[in-house]
Each structure stands twice: as structure tokens, then as C-alpha cells.
Design a protein around this motif. Structure first.
Motif, PDB file in Angstrom:
ATOM      1  N   GLY A  41     -10.736  -8.890  18.088  1.00  0.00           N
ATOM      2  CA  GLY A  41      -9.292  -9.032  18.196  1.00  0.00           C
ATOM      3  C   GLY A  41      -8.545  -8.601  16.952  1.00  0.00           C
ATOM      4  O   GLY A  41      -7.319  -8.557  16.946  1.00  0.00           O
ATOM      5  N   ALA A  42      -9.294  -8.287  15.874  1.00  0.00           N
ATOM      6  CA  ALA A  42      -8.657  -7.877  14.624  1.00  0.00           C
ATOM      7  C   ALA A  42      -8.803  -6.377  14.375  1.00  0.00           C
ATOM      8  O   ALA A  42      -8.518  -5.905  13.269  1.00  0.00           O
ATOM      9  CB  ALA A  42      -9.252  -8.653  13.455  1.00  0.00           C
ATOM     10  N   ALA A  43      -9.211  -5.628  15.383  1.00  0.00           N
ATOM     11  CA  ALA A  43      -9.451  -4.189  15.203  1.00  0.00           C
ATOM     12  C   ALA A  43      -8.203  -3.452  14.717  1.00  0.00           C
ATOM     13  O   ALA A  43      -8.280  -2.567  13.858  1.00  0.00           O
ATOM     14  CB  ALA A  43      -9.942  -3.580  16.510  1.00  0.00           C
ATOM     15  N   GLY A  44      -7.040  -3.808  15.252  1.00  0.00           N
ATOM     16  CA  GLY A  44      -5.803  -3.158  14.837  1.00  0.00           C
ATOM     17  C   GLY A  44      -5.493  -3.401  13.370  1.00  0.00           C
ATOM     18  O   GLY A  44      -4.967  -2.517  12.675  1.00  0.00           O
ATOM     19  N   LEU A  45      -5.815  -4.587  12.877  1.00  0.00           N
ATOM     20  CA  LEU A  45      -5.582  -4.899  11.473  1.00  0.00           C
ATOM     21  C   LEU A  45      -6.470  -4.055  10.577  1.00  0.00           C
ATOM     22  O   LEU A  45      -6.050  -3.584   9.515  1.00  0.00           O
ATOM     23  CB  LEU A  45      -5.822  -6.387  11.220  1.00  0.00           C
ATOM     24  CG  LEU A  45      -4.829  -7.345  11.889  1.00  0.00           C
ATOM     25  CD1 LEU A  45      -5.310  -8.782  11.779  1.00  0.00           C
ATOM     26  CD2 LEU A  45      -3.440  -7.200  11.270  1.00  0.00           C
ATOM     27  N   HIS A  46      -7.719  -3.861  11.003  1.00  0.00           N
ATOM     28  CA  HIS A  46      -8.632  -3.005  10.245  1.00  0.00           C
ATOM     29  C   HIS A  46      -8.091  -1.577  10.179  1.00  0.00           C
ATOM     30  O   HIS A  46      -8.127  -0.934   9.121  1.00  0.00           O
ATOM     31  CB  HIS A  46     -10.020  -3.007  10.882  1.00  0.00           C
ATOM     32  CG  HIS A  46     -10.844  -4.204  10.536  1.00  0.00           C
ATOM     33  ND1 HIS A  46     -11.492  -4.342   9.327  1.00  0.00           N
ATOM     34  CD2 HIS A  46     -11.124  -5.332  11.244  1.00  0.00           C
ATOM     35  CE1 HIS A  46     -12.146  -5.496   9.307  1.00  0.00           C
ATOM     36  NE2 HIS A  46     -11.939  -6.110  10.453  1.00  0.00           N
ATOM     37  N   ALA A  47      -7.578  -1.090  11.292  1.00  0.00           N
ATOM     38  CA  ALA A  47      -7.051   0.274  11.338  1.00  0.00           C
ATOM     39  C   ALA A  47      -5.842   0.424  10.423  1.00  0.00           C
ATOM     40  O   ALA A  47      -5.715   1.415   9.688  1.00  0.00           O
ATOM     41  CB  ALA A  47      -6.683   0.642  12.773  1.00  0.00           C
ATOM     42  N   LEU A  48      -4.942  -0.559  10.431  1.00  0.00           N
ATOM     43  CA  LEU A  48      -3.755  -0.507   9.586  1.00  0.00           C
ATOM     44  C   LEU A  48      -4.147  -0.626   8.111  1.00  0.00           C
ATOM     45  O   LEU A  48      -3.589   0.062   7.247  1.00  0.00           O
ATOM     46  CB  LEU A  48      -2.784  -1.614   9.985  1.00  0.00           C
ATOM     47  CG  LEU A  48      -1.440  -1.673   9.258  1.00  0.00           C
ATOM     48  CD1 LEU A  48      -0.740  -0.316   9.282  1.00  0.00           C
ATOM     49  CD2 LEU A  48      -0.550  -2.748   9.877  1.00  0.00           C
ATOM     50  N   HIS A  49      -5.094  -1.485   7.815  1.00  0.00           N
ATOM     51  CA  HIS A  49      -5.613  -1.644   6.451  1.00  0.00           C
ATOM     52  C   HIS A  49      -6.150  -0.317   5.929  1.00  0.00           C
ATOM     53  O   HIS A  49      -5.831   0.111   4.810  1.00  0.00           O
ATOM     54  CB  HIS A  49      -6.710  -2.715   6.463  1.00  0.00           C
ATOM     55  CG  HIS A  49      -7.564  -2.738   5.232  1.00  0.00           C
ATOM     56  ND1 HIS A  49      -8.691  -1.949   5.091  1.00  0.00           N
ATOM     57  CD2 HIS A  49      -7.481  -3.459   4.085  1.00  0.00           C
ATOM     58  CE1 HIS A  49      -9.249  -2.180   3.914  1.00  0.00           C
ATOM     59  NE2 HIS A  49      -8.533  -3.086   3.286  1.00  0.00           N
ATOM     60  N   ASP A  50      -6.958   0.361   6.740  1.00  0.00           N
ATOM     61  CA  ASP A  50      -7.547   1.631   6.319  1.00  0.00           C
ATOM     62  C   ASP A  50      -6.479   2.707   6.138  1.00  0.00           C
ATOM     63  O   ASP A  50      -6.526   3.494   5.189  1.00  0.00           O
ATOM     64  CB  ASP A  50      -8.596   2.093   7.336  1.00  0.00           C
ATOM     65  CG  ASP A  50      -9.810   1.165   7.391  1.00  0.00           C
ATOM     66  OD1 ASP A  50      -9.950   0.326   6.476  1.00  0.00           O
ATOM     67  OD2 ASP A  50     -10.593   1.273   8.348  1.00  0.00           O
ATOM     68  N   ALA A  51      -5.518   2.745   7.064  1.00  0.00           N
ATOM     69  CA  ALA A  51      -4.454   3.750   6.982  1.00  0.00           C
ATOM     70  C   ALA A  51      -3.618   3.552   5.715  1.00  0.00           C
ATOM     71  O   ALA A  51      -3.253   4.528   5.037  1.00  0.00           O
ATOM     72  CB  ALA A  51      -3.567   3.669   8.218  1.00  0.00           C
ATOM     73  N   LEU A  52      -3.321   2.312   5.381  1.00  0.00           N
ATOM     74  CA  LEU A  52      -2.558   2.038   4.172  1.00  0.00           C
ATOM     75  C   LEU A  52      -3.343   2.410   2.918  1.00  0.00           C
ATOM     76  O   LEU A  52      -2.786   2.941   1.950  1.00  0.00           O
ATOM     77  CB  LEU A  52      -2.161   0.560   4.119  1.00  0.00           C
ATOM     78  CG  LEU A  52      -0.966   0.152   4.976  1.00  0.00           C
ATOM     79  CD1 LEU A  52      -0.853  -1.368   5.044  1.00  0.00           C
ATOM     80  CD2 LEU A  52       0.322   0.746   4.426  1.00  0.00           C
ATOM     81  N   GLY A  53      -4.638   2.153   2.924  1.00  0.00           N
ATOM     82  CA  GLY A  53      -5.473   2.507   1.782  1.00  0.00           C
ATOM     83  C   GLY A  53      -5.444   4.003   1.508  1.00  0.00           C
ATOM     84  O   GLY A  53      -5.295   4.443   0.358  1.00  0.00           O
ATOM     85  N   GLN A  54      -5.561   4.793   2.572  1.00  0.00           N
ATOM     86  CA  GLN A  54      -5.515   6.249   2.417  1.00  0.00           C
ATOM     87  C   GLN A  54      -4.129   6.708   1.975  1.00  0.00           C
ATOM     88  O   GLN A  54      -3.994   7.593   1.122  1.00  0.00           O
ATOM     89  CB  GLN A  54      -5.905   6.915   3.735  1.00  0.00           C
ATOM     90  CG  GLN A  54      -7.347   6.669   4.136  1.00  0.00           C
ATOM     91  CD  GLN A  54      -7.679   7.252   5.504  1.00  0.00           C
ATOM     92  OE1 GLN A  54      -6.854   7.903   6.128  1.00  0.00           O
ATOM     93  NE2 GLN A  54      -8.901   6.998   5.965  1.00  0.00           N
ATOM     94  N   ALA A  55      -3.099   6.103   2.554  1.00  0.00           N
ATOM     95  CA  ALA A  55      -1.730   6.488   2.196  1.00  0.00           C
ATOM     96  C   ALA A  55      -1.420   6.170   0.737  1.00  0.00           C
ATOM     97  O   ALA A  55      -0.701   6.919   0.060  1.00  0.00           O
ATOM     98  CB  ALA A  55      -0.738   5.773   3.117  1.00  0.00           C
ATOM     99  N   LEU A  56      -1.951   5.080   0.230  1.00  0.00           N
ATOM    100  CA  LEU A  56      -1.735   4.724  -1.169  1.00  0.00           C
ATOM    101  C   LEU A  56      -2.374   5.747  -2.105  1.00  0.00           C
ATOM    102  O   LEU A  56      -1.807   6.095  -3.147  1.00  0.00           O
ATOM    103  CB  LEU A  56      -2.311   3.329  -1.449  1.00  0.00           C
ATOM    104  CG  LEU A  56      -1.495   2.155  -0.903  1.00  0.00           C
ATOM    105  CD1 LEU A  56      -2.328   0.879  -0.923  1.00  0.00           C
ATOM    106  CD2 LEU A  56      -0.208   1.955  -1.699  1.00  0.00           C
ATOM    107  N   GLU A  57      -3.535   6.254  -1.733  1.00  0.00           N
ATOM    108  CA  GLU A  57      -4.184   7.291  -2.535  1.00  0.00           C
ATOM    109  C   GLU A  57      -3.315   8.543  -2.573  1.00  0.00           C
ATOM    110  O   GLU A  57      -3.098   9.138  -3.635  1.00  0.00           O
ATOM    111  CB  GLU A  57      -5.569   7.616  -1.966  1.00  0.00           C
ATOM    112  CG  GLU A  57      -6.601   6.521  -2.174  1.00  0.00           C
ATOM    113  CD  GLU A  57      -7.986   6.962  -1.716  1.00  0.00           C
ATOM    114  OE1 GLU A  57      -8.205   8.184  -1.550  1.00  0.00           O
ATOM    115  OE2 GLU A  57      -8.846   6.089  -1.532  1.00  0.00           O
ATOM    116  N   HIS A  58      -2.808   8.948  -1.421  1.00  0.00           N
ATOM    117  CA  HIS A  58      -1.975  10.147  -1.339  1.00  0.00           C
ATOM    118  C   HIS A  58      -0.662   9.967  -2.094  1.00  0.00           C
ATOM    119  O   HIS A  58      -0.087  10.930  -2.609  1.00  0.00           O
ATOM    120  CB  HIS A  58      -1.695  10.500   0.124  1.00  0.00           C
ATOM    121  CG  HIS A  58      -2.910  10.908   0.882  1.00  0.00           C
ATOM    122  ND1 HIS A  58      -3.023  10.769   2.254  1.00  0.00           N
ATOM    123  CD2 HIS A  58      -4.091  11.444   0.460  1.00  0.00           C
ATOM    124  CE1 HIS A  58      -4.216  11.195   2.633  1.00  0.00           C
ATOM    125  NE2 HIS A  58      -4.875  11.605   1.565  1.00  0.00           N
TER     126      HIS A  58
END
Length: 201
Positions: free
Chosen positions: A117-134
Motif C-alpha cells: 500500500g506504500a508503493a506510491g510513496l516509494h515512487a515519489l521518494h525516488d522521483a524526488l531524489g533524482q530531481a534533487l540531483e538534477h
């Protein structure tokens, strides 16, 4: 000699006063249900632990650091740019277990957790991590020791207890926020919020 005590290398680091993190919040109805559940859990123990207020219940997506003397403007700006680049559709999150983050036998946080049930949170977490690098945020974001475990902290100072299933608590995540935490003052200030919208085709 006495003056050696004042060498820069021997000075204690300043105490952090401000924290910065991304988070999502449950809707008011779900937060009220979680808060009542937390009160019941605290009432069932012999420790003097208080549940978090409903308006403080949240899921941390990424912790961006603790700082002394205010938030660094460059860090805030980079976080803002990263957040603005996120394109993701709203999703449902579900928490169906209560677990202890305490180090047995010492007391610690009691939290709600979820599996699939937390899959969406994992996806958002990962997307933010990549965006912060960029966005050039710089430094290490989150913990390099443990993997991301989405959770809602219900109370601190609770005795250790084995994880157990509970009645499901879920809500639709339609936005996320950048939060300024005033450390030691139990205050969270939302610096900005971003709606979740699917990428345009």
C-alpha cells in the motif's frame, strides 16, 4: 596552554535549529482517525507518552538535513526547483500495521507502516531524489544506512512491541509539501505545496 582550548578544531559544532524535509499529509478525516488510534495505544501503556496531534501526522518522503541558524537559501531554492519538476498522478496510500522503531528494550517511536500500500510513496521518494540531483541540491539526502520505510509516527517514547496488523487506514495523496521544521519547538511550517498531476501526453 589555555589558548589551545579555543582552537577551531576543538570547538563544538553549532546545535541544529532548523530542519528541512518533503512530506505528505493525510486528509483531515484520516488524520483524526489516526490520532484517536494513537490516543488509544498510549492509554494502553504505563508510560507517559503523548500521541502526536492530528495536524502533525505525516509521512516523511525525504529528509534534506538539519541546519543551525536558519535554512540555507540555496538548499531551499534547489528543493523548490526539484519539487516543481515532479510529474506524477495522485495515488492511494494504505497503512495496515503498527510497528515499533524502538531499540528493545528502550522506548521509542510507534508508527503505522504499510507493505504494498506504500508503493506510491516509494515512487515519489525516488522521483524526488533524482530531481534533487538534477537541481544541484548537493550532499547526501536521506539516510545512507537504512532504506526508505514509509511510515506515520503516532507517538514517541513508547515501549517496544512486535509489529502487528491493524485496521487499514488509507487516503488519496494529491499533493506533497516542503516542510520547515523548527527543531525542539514542535512546529512544522509548510514552505510550499505541489499538486500531483499526471504528465501531459
Amino acid at each position: 596552554m589555555p589558548e589551545q582550548l579555543w582552537l577551531p578544531g576543538l570547538e563544538a559544532p553549532p546545535t541544529p535549529t532548523d530542519g528541512l524535509f518533503f512530506a505528505v499529509f493525510p486528509d483531515a478525516n484520516t488524520a483524526a482517525i489516526m490520532s484517536k488510534f494513537a490516543q488509544e495505544l498510549c492509554a494502553g501503556t504505563r508510560v507517559r507518552s503523548k500521541p502526536l496531534a492530528a495536524n502533525r501526522l505525516h509521512v516523511t518522503l525525504l529528509h534534506l538535513g538539519n541546519f543551525a541558524g536558519g535554512l540555507p537559501p540555496d538548499k531551499v531554492d534547489a528543493a523548490m526547483r526539484a519539487a516543481a519538476s515532479i510529474r506524477m498522478a495522485p495515488f492511494t496510500v494504505e497503512f495496515d500495521a503498527v510497528a515499533s522503531f524502538a531499540s528493545k528494550p528502550r522506548p521509542g517511536p510507534l508508527v503505522l507502516t504499510g507493505g504494498g500500500g506504500a508503493a506510491g510513496l516509494h515512487a515519489l521518494h525516488d522521483a524526488l531524489g533524482q530531481a534533487l540531483e538534477h537541481a544541484g541540491f548537493g550532499g547526501r539526502v536521506g539516510s545512507v544506512v537504512t532504506s526508505y520505510v514509509p511510515h506515520v509516527t503516532l507517538a514517541y517514547g513508547m515501549p517496544w512491541a512486535a509489529e502487528r496488523p491493524v485496521e487499514s487506514m488509507c487516503w488519496n495523496v494529491r499533493e506533497f509539501a516542503l516542510i520547515h521544521s523548527l527543531l525542539g519547538r514542535t512546529r512544522h511550517v509548510a514552505l510550499a505545496r505541489w499538486p500531483l498531476t499526471a504528465a501531459q501526453s
